[in-house]
Design an enzyme around this catalytic site. Structure first.
Site, short mmCIF file in Angstrom:
data_model
loop_
_atom_site.label_atom_id
_atom_site.label_comp_id
_atom_site.label_asym_id
_atom_site.label_seq_id
_atom_site.Cartn_x
_atom_site.Cartn_y
_atom_site.Cartn_z
N TRP A 85 0.70 -1.81 0.13
CA TRP A 85 0.01 -0.27 -0.07
C TRP A 85 1.15 1.64 -0.29
O TRP A 85 0.87 2.40 0.00
CB TRP A 85 -0.11 0.19 1.42
CG TRP A 85 -2.60 -1.23 1.31
CD1 TRP A 85 -1.61 -2.00 0.00
CD2 TRP A 85 -2.85 -1.21 2.08
NE1 TRP A 85 -3.26 -2.74 0.42
CE2 TRP A 85 -3.35 -2.81 1.92
CE3 TRP A 85 -3.30 -0.32 3.14
CZ2 TRP A 85 -4.66 -2.78 2.67
CZ3 TRP A 85 -3.82 -1.21 4.40
CH2 TRP A 85 -5.13 -2.27 3.73
N LYS A 86 1.96 1.42 0.11
CA LYS A 86 2.84 1.75 0.46
C LYS A 86 2.40 2.94 1.57
O LYS A 86 2.43 3.26 2.57
CB LYS A 86 3.01 3.06 -1.29
CG LYS A 86 3.59 1.71 -2.13
CD LYS A 86 4.23 2.68 -2.80
CE LYS A 86 3.97 1.37 -4.42
NZ LYS A 86 5.35 1.81 -5.70
N HIS A 132 12.75 -2.96 -0.83
CA HIS A 132 11.91 -2.42 -2.23
C HIS A 132 12.79 -1.41 -2.76
O HIS A 132 13.29 -0.46 -2.06
CB HIS A 132 10.38 -1.97 -1.55
CG HIS A 132 9.86 -1.41 -2.66
ND1 HIS A 132 9.58 0.16 -3.61
CD2 HIS A 132 8.51 -2.03 -3.43
CE1 HIS A 132 8.64 -0.22 -3.92
NE2 HIS A 132 8.27 -1.56 -4.54
N GLY A 176 1.80 -2.50 -6.02
CA GLY A 176 1.71 -1.66 -5.80
C GLY A 176 -0.10 -0.77 -5.77
O GLY A 176 -1.12 -1.20 -5.49
N GLY A 177 -0.22 0.56 -6.81
CA GLY A 177 -0.75 1.00 -6.76
C GLY A 177 -2.81 -0.08 -7.09
O GLY A 177 -3.28 0.69 -6.24
C1 PEP Z 1 5.69 -1.57 -6.06
O1 PEP Z 1 5.74 -0.72 -5.20
O2 PEP Z 1 5.62 -3.00 -5.46
C2 PEP Z 1 4.78 -2.12 -7.49
C3 PEP Z 1 4.94 -2.71 -7.84
O3 PEP Z 1 4.08 -0.86 -7.77
P1 PEP Z 1 2.60 -0.61 -8.64
O4 PEP Z 1 1.95 -1.38 -9.22
O5 PEP Z 1 2.45 0.53 -8.17
O6 PEP Z 1 3.88 -0.79 -10.12
#
Ligand code: PEP
Length: 250
Positions: free
Chosen positions: A10-11, A95, A233-234
């Site tokens: 979720w960052k 990460h 992520g997103g």
């Molecule tokens: C992540 O931050 O691990 C990632 C894969 O982000 P996103 O899916 O948004 O590219």
């Protein structure tokens, strides 16, 4: 046979209200995700809430980072044992945002990996090259260097009790996804490298792909032989989007 794992990172996102809504949506749809193992990695402060909301469900939770230290004068740090106290199963380490924005190098990442394992957490070790490194043709060298730091500190067997996430930096949050074949090539390289050291570890370890995975591209990525799921992520911030990815692995 390796199970598919889909983990949401979720960052730095969420609020008390949005966390409750997101978890409730994920819980409601998790049963339809077939055999996919599901995990979410909220910001630290929401982990106690998430642990209460997910208790007794099939969805696991973890942290986005962990301290390399156990205790003491390390202001702002969160230890692996603290995360364990709140039921975390996983801890993401290395990460690319930690590596690039907070100057966390391979050795530091390896120490975090070790700290996570020591407390019984499963590290999700992120590796991956920048666009510049890919264009220079050194993707494999970079990934190998990142893996070697962990193997040097912890030994190859430790990777059998971990998860690896291959995340090309150029695909993270950019909307650019590695093609299934591009991702598979690096996953196969990682597995072959591990197999050269310990075949059982190579056969066992789940290697996730991360980088702009969405419901629309997850199935073709997860269908590749050495791709065992995704780090998301997103698309993990919306229950329907996240569940569509989980279903693609089921
Ligand atoms: C992540 O931050 O691990 C990632 C894969 O982000 P996103 O899916 O948004 O590219």
């Amino acid at each position: 046979m390796r199970q598919t794992l889909v983990a949401g990172n979720w960052k730095l996102n969420g609020s008390l209200q949005s966390v409750k809504e997101l978890i409730s949506g994920i819980k409601a749809g998790a049963a339809d995700a077939g055999g996919t193992q599901i995990a979410v990695c909220p910001p630290f402060v929401y982990i106690p809430l998430v642990s209460e909301l997910l208790a007794g469900s099939s969805v696991a939770w973890g942290s986005q980072d962990v301290s390399d230290q156990e205790s003491g004068a390390f202001t702002g740090e969160i230890s692996a044992a603290m995360l364990k106290d709140f039921g975390c199963r996983y801890a993401i380490v290395g990460h690319s945002e930690r590596r690039a924005l907070y100057a966390e190098d391979d050795e530091f990442t390896a120490r975090k990996f070790a700290a996570a394992r020591k407390s019984g957490l499963i590290p999700i070790l992120c590796v991956g090259e920048t666009l510049e490194e890919r264009e220079q043709g050194i993707t494999e060298q970079v990934v190998e260097r990142q893996l070697d730091a962990v193997i040097k500190l912890e030994g190859i067997a430790a990777l059998g009790e971990a998860v690896i996430a291959y995340e090309p930096v150029w695909a993270i949050g950019t909307g650019k996804t590695a093609s299934p074949q591009q991702a598979q090539d690096v996953h196969a390289f990682i597995r072959a490298k591990l197999a050269g050291l310990d075949k059982a570890v190579a056969d066992k370890v789940q290697i996730l792909y991360g980088g702009s995975v969405k419901g629309s591209n997850a199935a073709e990525l997860f269908a590749m032989q050495d791709i065992d799921g995704g780090l998301i992520g997103g698309a993990s911030l919306n229950a329907a989007d996240f569940l569509a990815i989980c279903k693609a692995g089921g």
